[in-house]
Design an enzyme around this catalytic site. Structure first.
Site, PDB file in Angstrom:
ATOM      1  N   THR A  94       0.867  -1.181   0.000  1.00 15.21           N
ATOM      2  CA  THR A  94       0.000   0.000   0.000  1.00 15.21           C
ATOM      3  C   THR A  94       0.901   1.227   0.000  1.00 15.21           C
ATOM      4  O   THR A  94       1.629   1.463   0.978  1.00 15.21           O
ATOM      5  CB  THR A  94      -0.892   0.022   1.256  1.00 15.21           C
ATOM      6  OG1 THR A  94      -1.674  -1.157   1.286  1.00 15.21           O
ATOM      7  CG2 THR A  94      -1.810   1.246   1.232  1.00 15.21           C
ATOM      8  N   LYS A 169      -7.642   1.826  -3.111  1.00 11.61           N
ATOM      9  CA  LYS A 169      -7.286   1.379  -1.751  1.00 11.61           C
ATOM     10  C   LYS A 169      -7.374   2.546  -0.764  1.00 11.61           C
ATOM     11  O   LYS A 169      -7.944   2.427   0.325  1.00 11.61           O
ATOM     12  CB  LYS A 169      -5.859   0.805  -1.797  1.00 11.61           C
ATOM     13  CG  LYS A 169      -5.220   0.522  -0.463  1.00 11.61           C
ATOM     14  CD  LYS A 169      -5.675  -0.773   0.139  1.00 11.61           C
ATOM     15  CE  LYS A 169      -5.065  -0.978   1.530  1.00 11.61           C
ATOM     16  NZ  LYS A 169      -5.624  -2.124   2.229  1.00 11.61           N
ATOM     17  N   LYS A 244      -1.204   4.733   8.847  1.00  6.78           N
ATOM     18  CA  LYS A 244      -0.422   4.846   7.603  1.00  6.78           C
ATOM     19  C   LYS A 244      -1.335   5.148   6.416  1.00  6.78           C
ATOM     20  O   LYS A 244      -1.079   6.061   5.628  1.00  6.78           O
ATOM     21  CB  LYS A 244       0.334   3.534   7.357  1.00  6.78           C
ATOM     22  CG  LYS A 244       1.006   3.473   6.001  1.00  6.78           C
ATOM     23  CD  LYS A 244       1.458   2.084   5.601  1.00  6.78           C
ATOM     24  CE  LYS A 244       1.746   2.057   4.103  1.00  6.78           C
ATOM     25  NZ  LYS A 244       2.165   0.752   3.623  1.00  6.78           N
TER      26      LYS A 244
HETATM   27  P1  NAD Z   1       5.539  -6.367   7.157  1.00  5.97           P
HETATM   28  O1  NAD Z   1       6.349  -5.273   7.760  1.00  5.97           O
HETATM   29  O2  NAD Z   1       5.162  -7.537   8.011  1.00  5.97           O
HETATM   30  O3  NAD Z   1       6.318  -6.957   5.859  1.00  5.97           O
HETATM   31  C1  NAD Z   1       7.031  -6.173   4.954  1.00  5.97           C
HETATM   32  C2  NAD Z   1       8.330  -6.898   4.678  1.00  5.97           C
HETATM   33  O4  NAD Z   1       9.040  -6.279   3.611  1.00  5.97           O
HETATM   34  C3  NAD Z   1       9.292  -6.899   5.882  1.00  5.97           C
HETATM   35  O5  NAD Z   1       9.519  -8.239   6.314  1.00  5.97           O
HETATM   36  C4  NAD Z   1      10.548  -6.237   5.336  1.00  5.97           C
HETATM   37  O6  NAD Z   1      11.748  -6.780   5.891  1.00  5.97           O
HETATM   38  C5  NAD Z   1      10.417  -6.513   3.861  1.00  5.97           C
HETATM   39  N1  NAD Z   1      11.248  -5.689   2.994  1.00  5.97           N
HETATM   40  C6  NAD Z   1      11.499  -4.356   3.071  1.00  5.97           C
HETATM   41  N2  NAD Z   1      12.332  -3.985   2.085  1.00  5.97           N
HETATM   42  C7  NAD Z   1      12.620  -5.106   1.366  1.00  5.97           C
HETATM   43  C8  NAD Z   1      13.439  -5.381   0.220  1.00  5.97           C
HETATM   44  N3  NAD Z   1      14.118  -4.415  -0.404  1.00  5.97           N
HETATM   45  N4  NAD Z   1      13.503  -6.649  -0.242  1.00  5.97           N
HETATM   46  C9  NAD Z   1      12.814  -7.643   0.342  1.00  5.97           C
HETATM   47  N5  NAD Z   1      12.028  -7.450   1.438  1.00  5.97           N
HETATM   48  C10 NAD Z   1      11.933  -6.192   1.933  1.00  5.97           C
HETATM   49  O7  NAD Z   1       4.251  -5.676   6.547  1.00  5.97           O
HETATM   50  P2  NAD Z   1       2.875  -6.396   6.086  1.00  5.97           P
HETATM   51  O8  NAD Z   1       1.896  -6.325   7.194  1.00  5.97           O
HETATM   52  O9  NAD Z   1       3.201  -7.689   5.441  1.00  5.97           O
HETATM   53  O10 NAD Z   1       2.384  -5.334   4.990  1.00  5.97           O
HETATM   54  C11 NAD Z   1       3.013  -5.230   3.712  1.00  5.97           C
HETATM   55  C12 NAD Z   1       2.258  -4.203   2.901  1.00  5.97           C
HETATM   56  O11 NAD Z   1       0.879  -4.603   2.770  1.00  5.97           O
HETATM   57  C13 NAD Z   1       2.242  -2.811   3.527  1.00  5.97           C
HETATM   58  O12 NAD Z   1       2.383  -1.865   2.497  1.00  5.97           O
HETATM   59  C14 NAD Z   1       0.865  -2.737   4.183  1.00  5.97           C
HETATM   60  O13 NAD Z   1       0.391  -1.408   4.297  1.00  5.97           O
HETATM   61  C15 NAD Z   1       0.027  -3.571   3.232  1.00  5.97           C
HETATM   62  N6  NAD Z   1      -1.175  -4.201   3.827  1.00  5.97           N
HETATM   63  C16 NAD Z   1      -1.069  -4.838   5.030  1.00  5.97           C
HETATM   64  C17 NAD Z   1      -2.218  -5.429   5.573  1.00  5.97           C
HETATM   65  C18 NAD Z   1      -2.152  -6.146   6.914  1.00  5.97           C
HETATM   66  O14 NAD Z   1      -3.219  -6.444   7.479  1.00  5.97           O
HETATM   67  N7  NAD Z   1      -0.957  -6.466   7.434  1.00  5.97           N
HETATM   68  C19 NAD Z   1      -3.435  -5.373   4.897  1.00  5.97           C
HETATM   69  C20 NAD Z   1      -3.485  -4.749   3.649  1.00  5.97           C
HETATM   70  C21 NAD Z   1      -2.331  -4.156   3.129  1.00  5.97           C
END
Ligand code: NAD
Length: 299
Positions: A94, A169, A244
């Protein structure tokens, strides 16, 4: 079967990648956080030693990162250069609409294809493979991505060209953030007026106050047994993520000159909520802030 690189194996990415493996695709993954790799490795994702190593021999790269800066930095700092020409980059993080368009144009300039495909449905939806994908892409790229996204999602909506998925979104979560505050204020007011939570739910859930924040994610325990309020507000959808997303909405409201009043207010309410202890709680715990600021529960 398709060879896919999955980068960002966090709370969402790991179960999404696992579903791709289950469907028979070859998935090469990377995340710089070792703990994030465990779930992915156990579910059959091939772990690469570094991000660029994951993308060299695949048809599709999916990114699931915390922010737009992570996406653009990763694209600029090696991913685009390492991928085979014509690779389709699907960003499901997102992020800001402008960042999504920048990411796609960087991909295209480097000889690849790109789209934004953010999701809704949380970790539960990612695990169950029932996410909703909101896609910003041209028709040809959408046609390639749809069967892959369908493995991870129950509903795939082509919202328009590049950036349209992120726009959808942000707009959806603007509705969600404001409506959760409205539902929570109504419950606290009802309590003050001597109305039981169940009575208000029974009326509003079938009347004009009906909305997802009330009928699915009800912020008081009782009326909807599966809502996070029944398990001490464990997310669900964390306050940090709502803060966020409303921050992204606020930026878009300002950039477009949209005369919104509730959006900026909701963004500041959730920013404070996240900063003052609500970051790790479900966003429906905002009701406790409202109740506390109102002098606590009615006698
Ligand atoms: P998270 O922090 O658990 O996972 C993100 C991962 O990306 C981390 O493990 C981080 O180490 C990794 N990362 C960062 N830079 C990187 C790179 N260059 N190469 C490889 N990996 C890298 O976050 P999440 O909860 O999984 O959310 C991910 C995205 O999805 C966010 O943008 C969030 O807003 C969106 N989202 C989350 C949810 C939810 O309920 N968790 C729901 C909808 C959308």
């Amino acid at each position: 079967m398709t060879r896919i690189a999955f980068l960002g194996l966090g709370n969402m990415g790991a179960p999404m990648a696992a579903n791709l493996v289950k469907a028979g695709h070859t998935v090469v993954g990377f995340d710089p956080v070792p703990a994030a790799l465990d779930h992915a490795r156990d579910s059959g994702v091939i772990i690469a030693a570094e991000a660029v190593g994951a993308v060299t021999d695949v048809e599709i790269v999916i990114t699931m990162f915390p922010s737009g800066k992570h996406v653009i930095d990763a694209f600029r700092e090696g991913l685009l250069a390492a991928a085979t020409p014509g690779t389709l980059f699907i960003d499901s993080s997102t992020i800001d609409v402008d960042d999504a368009r920048t990411a796609r144009s960087l991909a295209v300039t480097a000889g690849h294809r790109g789209m934004d495909a953010p999701v809704s449905g949380g970790v539960g939806g990612a695990t169950a493979g029932t996410l909703t994908f909101m896609v910003g892409a041209d028709e040809a790229d959408f046609a390639v991505a749809e069967p892959i996204l369908s493995v991870m999602g129950g509903r795939i909506v082509h919202c328009g060209d590049s950036g349209a998925g992120q726009a959808a979104k942000i707009c959806n979560n603007l509705i969600l953030g404001i409506s959760m505050i409205a539902v929570s204020e109504a419950f606290v007011l009802g309590e003050k007026l001597g109305l039981s939570n169940q009575a208000l739910f029974d009326v509003a859930s079938t009347a004009s106050g009906q909305c997802w924040a009330l009928t699915t994610n009800c912020p008081v325990p009782g009326p909807v047994p599966a809502s996070p309020a029944n398990r001490d507000y464990q997310p669900g959808f964390a306050g940090a993520l709502m803060a966020k997303d409303l921050g992204l909405a606020l930026g878009a409201l300002e950039a477009t000159g949209t005369a919104a009043e509730l959006g900026p207010l909701a963004a500041s309410i959730y920013r404070r909520f996240a900063d003052e202890g609500g970051a790790g709680l479900d966003f429906s715990a905002i009701i406790n802030t409202i109740r506390n600021n109102s002098g606590g529960a009615a006698a």
